[in-house]
Scaffold this active site. Structure first.
Site, PDB file in Angstrom:
ATOM      1  N   ASP A  13       0.807  -1.219   0.000  1.00 31.63           N
ATOM      2  CA  ASP A  13       0.000   0.000   0.000  1.00 31.63           C
ATOM      3  C   ASP A  13       0.841   1.271   0.000  1.00 31.63           C
ATOM      4  OD1 ASP A  13      -2.296  -1.674   0.192  1.00 31.63           O
ATOM      5  OD2 ASP A  13      -1.761  -1.938   2.295  1.00 31.63           O
ATOM      6  N   HIS A  43      -4.474  -2.822  -5.792  1.00 25.96           N
ATOM      7  CA  HIS A  43      -3.859  -1.589  -6.295  1.00 25.96           C
ATOM      8  C   HIS A  43      -4.951  -0.638  -6.757  1.00 25.96           C
ATOM      9  CE1 HIS A  43       0.199  -3.734  -7.312  1.00 25.96           C
ATOM     10  NE2 HIS A  43      -0.107  -3.746  -6.040  1.00 25.96           N
TER      11      HIS A  43
END
Ligand code: IMP
Ligand code: MG
Length: 339
Positions: A13, A43
């Site tokens: 992340d 994503h």
């Protein structure tokens, strides 16, 4: 020309999707290939005001000319893949390796019980149990599934052919360095190594095929699930700073901490990184939002970047100043050696 490998430098992340989306549009790669574990990674890509969430396809999907590949080391959840291929209308340019492991319903079930849930705090997407079955050589692989036959082929062979012809290849890592089964804080890790070497192995290119390794850091550190997080902020403090995020795959709130130079240095070494991409600079310096020119950044923001470069010994070449692919400062021209 060799491949560019992009990996996460913290706990996933870091904003890899954002950096890849920029590179996909700017560098126009012939192929983008995803390595890493599988659909446990989420994503986010934002382009022209549209937000796209991806768990299987490479984030370079937004460049319609780029071929999209999944390396043999990657686990496939056929349902997630089918949904993304349909949503992105990408069927004509997807190639998955015939040896990609398959996640079955039983894997997801096992990932949502016992110590995987209570101790490790996994994403529950079935990846750990599927990798375990693969090591036991009892898993199915992509070539065993008739529904996947139209996408299945030899990713390593194709990639190496493209590189041989001097084509641009972007290798997309997933997760982050400190979620690595080997280099993270075991047992609070994912089910494989996820450093640059492992990502190359996943897709089938050797170390000498790589020109650049870009390590991506966010301007602060986040982590989901269990495990150590140095300097962790109380949730209300994280919220106040605007650093509280919600995970793409699990919907859990991410834990947050300030940027960690020591971790960043270790990630740089473990990945033999040649460049840094720094995302969410605007979360720390709001006046940076949307900037595309380095000289327009406030002196404090430039100082922060300089301190990272001094500490890591490699340049910060890509700087994210907002969620959209276009909100980015590209300093790669600095690297070009005079003829
Ligand atoms: P698993 O990968 O689902 O087995 O989960 C193991 C640990 O890695 C958990 O703490 C997850 O939250 C974390 N994890 C796995 N993939 C990602 C990712 O892409 N981003 C952030 N955390 C991840
Ligand atoms: Mg993610």
């Amino acid at each position: 020309m060799g491949a560019t490998v992009l990996v996460g430098g913290f706990f996933g992340d870091e904003g890899k999707g954002k950096i890849i989306s920029y590179l996909a549009l700017k560098d126009n790669p012939v192929a983008a290939v995803r390595g890493g574990v599988g659909p446990n990674a989420g994503h986010t890509v934002v382009v022209s005001g549209q937000e796209i969430k991806l768990r299987m396809l490479p984030s370079a999907v937004i460049n319609h000319r780029t071929r999209l590949m999944l390396g043999a080391g990657v686990l496939i959840d056929p349902l997630v893949l089918a949904d993304e291929v349909r949503r992105m209308d990408a069927a004509d340019r997807v190639l998955i390796d015939r040896m990609c492991g398959i996640i079955e319903e039983a894997h997801r079930d096992r990932d949502r019980t016992g110590h995987l849930k209570s101790v490790v705090g996994t994403t529950g997407t079935g990846t750990g149990p599927a990798n375990a079955d693969r090591v036991l050589r009892s898993a199915r692989v992509a070539k065993d599934l008739p529904d996947l036959s139209r996408y299945v082929g030899d990713v390593a062979g194709e990639l190496n052919r493209i590189l041989e012809d001097d084509g641009t290849v972007l290798v997309e890592g997933t997760q982050g360095t400190f979620l690595s089964l080997y280099h993270g804080a075991y047992p609070y890790v994912t089910s494989k190594d996820v450093t640059a070497s492992a990502i190359c192995s996943d897709v089938g290119i050797g170390p000498k095929r790589v020109d650049d390794v870009i390590v991506v850091f966010k301007a602060y550190v986040t982590r989901v699930g269990e495990g150590p997080l140095e300097g962790e902020l109380r949730p209300d403090d994280a919220m106040q700073r605007g650093w509280q995020e919600v995970a793409v795959v699990t919907g859990r709130t991410r834990r947050a901490a300030p940027f960690n130079l020591a971790l960043a240095r270790r990630a740089t070494i473990l990945n033999s990184a040649t460049q840094v991409a720094l995302t969410k600079l605007d979360a720390i310096y709001p006046e940076c939002k949307g900037k595309t020119i380095f000289e327009e950044l406030a002196p404090e923001a430039r100082g922060f970047i300089k301190s990272i470069e001094d500490h890591l010994g490699i340049p910060v070449t890509l700087i994210g100043t907002g969620p959209s692919a276009e909100e980015l400062i590209d300093r790669r021209a600095l690297l070009v050696q005079p003829e």
